[in-house]
Enzyme design. Structure first.
Site, PDB file in Angstrom:
ATOM      1  N   ARG A  10      50.549 103.620  44.825  1.00 22.75           N
ATOM      2  CA  ARG A  10      51.239 104.893  44.575  1.00 22.75           C
ATOM      3  C   ARG A  10      50.865 105.323  43.166  1.00 22.75           C
ATOM      4  NH1 ARG A  10      57.321 106.780  45.750  1.00 22.75           N
ATOM      5  NH2 ARG A  10      56.370 106.890  47.814  1.00 22.75           N
ATOM      6  N   HIS A  12      50.890 111.461  51.696  1.00 16.14           N
ATOM      7  CA  HIS A  12      51.723 110.257  51.821  1.00 16.14           C
ATOM      8  C   HIS A  12      51.624 109.867  53.302  1.00 16.14           C
ATOM      9  CE1 HIS A  12      54.766 107.328  51.322  1.00 16.14           C
ATOM     10  NE2 HIS A  12      55.726 108.037  50.770  1.00 16.14           N
ATOM     11  N   ARG A  48      62.093 103.296  48.974  1.00 20.96           N
ATOM     12  CA  ARG A  48      61.778 103.043  50.366  1.00 20.96           C
ATOM     13  C   ARG A  48      60.368 102.494  50.582  1.00 20.96           C
ATOM     14  NH1 ARG A  48      65.681 106.675  49.759  1.00 20.96           N
ATOM     15  NH2 ARG A  48      64.355 107.174  48.005  1.00 20.96           N
ATOM     16  N   THR A  49      59.377 103.175  50.013  1.00 20.86           N
ATOM     17  CA  THR A  49      57.991 102.827  50.347  1.00 20.86           C
ATOM     18  C   THR A  49      57.628 101.433  49.822  1.00 20.86           C
ATOM     19  OG1 THR A  49      57.552 105.172  50.071  1.00 20.86           O
ATOM     20  CG2 THR A  49      55.644 103.746  50.299  1.00 20.86           C
ATOM     21  N   LYS A  73      47.908  98.690  27.687  1.00 19.90           N
ATOM     22  CA  LYS A  73      46.939  98.509  26.583  1.00 19.90           C
ATOM     23  C   LYS A  73      45.708  99.385  26.804  1.00 19.90           C
ATOM     24  CE  LYS A  73      48.216  93.644  26.591  1.00 19.90           C
ATOM     25  NZ  LYS A  73      47.692  92.334  27.029  1.00 19.90           N
TER      26      LYS A  73
END
Ligand code: CP
Length: 306
Positions: free
Chosen positions: A108, A136, A58-59, A86
């Protein structure tokens, strides 16, 4: 209209006026998604980078749609196919992206505090799309938007947040937002999933779902965050579901017309019965739709609101 701050890292850092300004701006953008040509030129020439170190449906999708509907250029940066593998750090990676003139980075990350660290280390605006168990903020804003759209007045409203509050960044952001706006918040779940500090935030704690649902206007169900639980916090999922799952019978304990919310992804038959998730009381897909408008509002306001 614009936000004074460069970044949106938390609800805790927003005033009630700023929360209401975001909701009103989102409202003005909502109709864009219903147009045949779903685009306005508000962010033409701006670049938004989605920087997701954890899975998201969703986000991530709604930030991309929101930025595109505002005519921004969007880059979806995938850490697993980047030089992060890396050993390049979050900050070095973000500074390299910033050197290519990114205006807004949407982050996120599994670590609580990652968005704040990044916001301090780059000049671009940073939006927290979920940092570990911390916050959030855009999820809470779209939850508020959905309640407001259903004509609910935050003052005097009674909201039960049910489930694994200890690991839920959604619950934390909603608690900050709703208590600022004068809403009564009840936290419900097993003692192992209710953090001790909640009563200091003005939240009523209960371990009995049937009791806590009486008279509530909104029921916000949470997913069991098994990926963040270091040890078993409940004997079995079946037991959890029996005591804390929302069934049609339990829903009748709430106020008539009470809304059922869930940030997703839902576990049907665990925290919510399928017939409740798909019922007329459920606004779960309205929340998802409103996520685009709210993220358009946030992107617009952080870009200066011009
Ligand atoms: N509500 C939410 O954050 O969903 P995603 O994890 O799919 O983005």
């Amino acid at each position: 209209m614009s936000l004074k701050q460069k970044d949106l890292v938390s609800i805790a850092s927003l005033s009630t006026d700023e929360i209401m300004m975001i909701l009103e701006t989102a409202e003005s953008f909502k109709e864009v998604s219903g147009r045949e040509i779903k685009k306005v030129p508000a962010l033409r020439g701006k670049t938004v980078v989605n920087f997701f170190f954890e899975p998201s449906t969703r986000t991530r999708t709604s930030f991309e749609l929101a930025a595109k509907r505002l005519s921004a250029d969007v880059i979806n940066f995938s850490p697993s196919s980047s030089s992060v593998v890396k050993g390049e750090t979050l900050l070095d990676t973000a500074r390299n992206i910033e050197a290519m003139q990114a205006d807004i980075i949407v982050l996120r990350h599994p670590a609580a505090g990652a968005a704040e660290t990044l916001a301090r280390g780059v000049k671009s605006s940073v939006i927290n799309a979920g940092d570990g168990w911390h916050e959030h903020p855009t999820q809470a804003l779209l939850d508020l938007f959905t309640m407001r759209e259903k004509k609910l007045d935050f003052k005097g409203l009674r909201v039960a947040i049910v489930g694994d509050l200890a690991h839920s960044r959604v619950a934390r952001s909603n608690i900050y937002a709703l208590t600022k706006l004068g809403t009564e918040v009840r936290a419900v779940g097993p003692p192992t999933m209710i953090p001790a500090y909640l009563d200091r935030l003005g939240v009523r704690v209960s371990y009995n779902l049937d009791e806590a649902l009486r008279g509530v206007d909104v029921i916000m169900m949470l997913r069991l965050q098994l990926e963040r639980q270091g040890r078993a916090l409940f004997p079995t999922i079946r037991e959890y579901s029996r005591l804390y799952g929302l069934t049609a019978e339990r829903l009748r304990l709430a106020e008539p017309g009470a809304l059922v919310m869930h940030p997703g992804p839902i576990n049907r038959g665990v925290e919510i019965a399928p017939e409740v998730a798909d019922s007329f009381s459920s606004v779960i897909l309205d929340q998802v739709a409103n996520g685009v408008a709210v993220r358009m509002g946030v992107l617009y306001l952080l870009s200066g609101g011009n």
